[in-house]
Design an enzyme around this catalytic site. Structure first.
Site, PDB file in Angstrom:
ATOM      1  N   ARG A 218      19.412  72.081 -37.159  1.00  0.00           N
ATOM      2  CA  ARG A 218      18.514  72.584 -36.121  1.00  0.00           C
ATOM      3  C   ARG A 218      17.161  73.029 -36.688  1.00  0.00           C
ATOM      4  O   ARG A 218      16.156  72.988 -35.971  1.00  0.00           O
ATOM      5  CB  ARG A 218      19.170  73.741 -35.367  1.00  0.00           C
ATOM      6  CG  ARG A 218      20.230  73.228 -34.418  1.00  0.00           C
ATOM      7  CD  ARG A 218      20.881  74.332 -33.655  1.00  0.00           C
ATOM      8  NE  ARG A 218      21.565  73.784 -32.487  1.00  0.00           N
ATOM      9  CZ  ARG A 218      22.376  74.484 -31.715  1.00  0.00           C
ATOM     10  NH1 ARG A 218      22.591  75.756 -31.966  1.00  0.00           N
ATOM     11  NH2 ARG A 218      22.953  73.925 -30.681  1.00  0.00           N
TER      12      ARG A 218
ATOM     13  N   LYS B 128      36.040  74.205 -23.572  1.00  0.00           N
ATOM     14  CA  LYS B 128      35.369  75.000 -22.536  1.00  0.00           C
ATOM     15  C   LYS B 128      35.499  74.327 -21.172  1.00  0.00           C
ATOM     16  O   LYS B 128      34.539  73.782 -20.629  1.00  0.00           O
ATOM     17  CB  LYS B 128      33.888  75.160 -22.885  1.00  0.00           C
ATOM     18  CG  LYS B 128      33.640  76.055 -24.077  1.00  0.00           C
ATOM     19  CD  LYS B 128      32.136  76.209 -24.273  1.00  0.00           C
ATOM     20  CE  LYS B 128      31.735  76.073 -25.708  1.00  0.00           C
ATOM     21  NZ  LYS B 128      30.360  75.654 -25.894  1.00  0.00           N
TER      22      LYS B 128
ATOM     23  N   GLY C 289      27.932  71.206 -29.776  1.00  0.00           N
ATOM     24  CA  GLY C 289      27.958  71.634 -31.170  1.00  0.00           C
ATOM     25  C   GLY C 289      29.158  71.102 -31.927  1.00  0.00           C
ATOM     26  O   GLY C 289      29.034  70.580 -33.039  1.00  0.00           O
TER      27      GLY C 289
ATOM     28  N   GLY D 125      25.384  73.080 -24.074  1.00  0.00           N
ATOM     29  CA  GLY D 125      25.235  73.513 -22.684  1.00  0.00           C
ATOM     30  C   GLY D 125      23.993  72.913 -22.040  1.00  0.00           C
ATOM     31  O   GLY D 125      24.027  72.481 -20.885  1.00  0.00           O
TER      32      GLY D 125
END
Ligand code: ADP
Ligand code: MG
Length: 373
Positions: free
Chosen positions: A43, A180, A329, A352
């Site tokens: 990142r 999730k 991720g 997300g």
């Protein structure tokens, strides 16, 4: 929809950038190992094209990011110090503010915090794709006060992900997994509108199994979401779309031993990966596609016993002629673990954010840059 200003537009508005103070919101939310060292600087490197474009023009670049989830007050565990050190090696002379979430004003989008952020700043650049689905101060605040633009990374992410929505190539397949579940069911619904089929693995599949009345033993699932999954299965068939669920599963039996099951798990059994038959079937679907979006590992790939399904799917992503995009991720980490990250067309820096952009076609951070907030 008005267009989003680019770095060139910002230069057009500010004139010579030399000596101008430019606040760049980056996503330096890097993974840290147990000793607090950066385990992957992906990142940080991803923000370099924007930072270098600005520094080459003589701008004084001040970067700002959050790291982890500190509770609105300083927490040494989430200090930006290791990031600052790595940034100094990659982009000498570039400033980095302390963790934005050390101040409760960041997540609360407090105007007083925004005012502090833009104080003395001539321009603002958002290059934090991974945080642009949040209406936080550093994302939506500055564009209301100073000339603003999207950075190169944000631009690339938006181009690729909106391209999936707006210019789909068929067959378009979404591969979803991970843990999730409730976060991801909204996107299943949105994806049913654009894709031809959805492949579901990971812990996610067990809530769908439950919706189909299949016994799942002690596998991870979300009881509150069973009805939603039922509705999604019905909606898919009404729309003529296919939801592919695994028909074999690997995991552990009631005695804790590695086992392969069909799609019915007995009492005490736990599913941790899609089985070899499903992995082969899923990879056929990927090989036959012309566009694939993948989010979420097919199993608990961190444990080598349960990495096979994710590895097979990752290999198909690498081998297919389809245009391939990976978001999330853990999915990105899995690809990197298998050394296949260079073999797909785009690895998104946002989990997300990539799901939300696919779902809604827009993000709070993009609206702010268009002057709509
Ligand atoms: P991403 O970060 O790619 O969006 P998630 O965060 O949703 O993915 O999920 C990743 C996690 O899901 C991984 O840590 C993986 O171990 C876990 N996982 C996947 N399948 C299972 C399963 N069947 N049982 C338990 N955990 C699982
Ligand atoms: Mg994750």
């Amino acid at each position: 929809m008005t267009t989003i200003p680019t770095l060139e537009d910002l230069e057009g508005r500010l004139g010579d950038l030399s000596g101008k103070r430019i606040l760049v919101r980056t996503d330096f939310n890097v993974p840290l190992d147990d000793d607090g060292a950066i385990s992957d600087d992906f990142r940080i490197r991803a923000a370099l094209p924007t930072i270098e474009w600005l520094t080459e023009r003589g701008a004084n670049v001040v970067t700002a990011s959050h790291l982890g989830r500190p509770k609105g007050k300083p927490d040494p565990k989430y200090s930006m110090a290791p990031v600052r050190e790595r940034l100094a090696e990659l982009a000498p002379g570039v400033e980095l503010l302390e963790n934005l979430r050390f101040d409760p004003g960041e997540t609360a989008n407090d105007p007083a915090f925004v005012a502090r952020l833009v104080d003395g700043v001539d321009g603002y650049v958002n290059d934090a794709f991974g945080a642009s689905h949040r209406a936080h101060a550093s994302i939506v605040g500055p564009p209301q006060f100073v000339p603003s633009a999207m950075g190169r990374l944000l631009q690339k992410e938006v181009d690729v992900l909106l391209g999936l929505r707006d210019k789909p190539r068929h067959p378009f397949v979404a591969v979803l997994g991970g843990a999730k579940i409730s976060d991801k069911l909204g996107v299943v619904e949105a994806l049913l509108g654009i894709v031809d089929s959805i492949v579901i693995g990971g812990a996610m599949c067990f809530t769908f199994f439950a919706a189909r009345g299949l016994p799942i033993g002690d596998s991870l699932f979300e009881p509150d979401m069973v009805d939603t999954c039922k509705r999604l299965l019905d909606e898919a068939s009404a729309k003529g779309k296919t939801i592919h669920l695994p028909d074999d599963i690997t995991g552990v039996d009631a005695g804790g031993n590695f086992a392969t099951f069909g799609n019915r798990l007995g009492d005490g059994c736990k599913g941790f990966d899609i089985g070899p038959g499903s992995a082969a079937a899923f990879s056929d679907v990927i090989m036959d596609a012309r566009m694939v979006f993948w989010n979420g590992p097919m199993g608990m790939f961190e444990d080598e016993r349960f990495a096979a399904g994710t590895r097979t799917v990752a290999q198909a992503m690498a081998d297919t002629k389809a245009f391939t995009v990976v978001g999330g991720g853990d999915s990105a980490a899995a690809l990197a673990q298998f050394k296949l990250d260079d073999e797909v067309d785009h690895v998104s820096t946002g989990g997300g954010a990539s799901l939300e952009l696919l779902e809604n076609g827009d993000l709070p951070g993009l609206q702010a840059l268009r002057g709509e907030s």
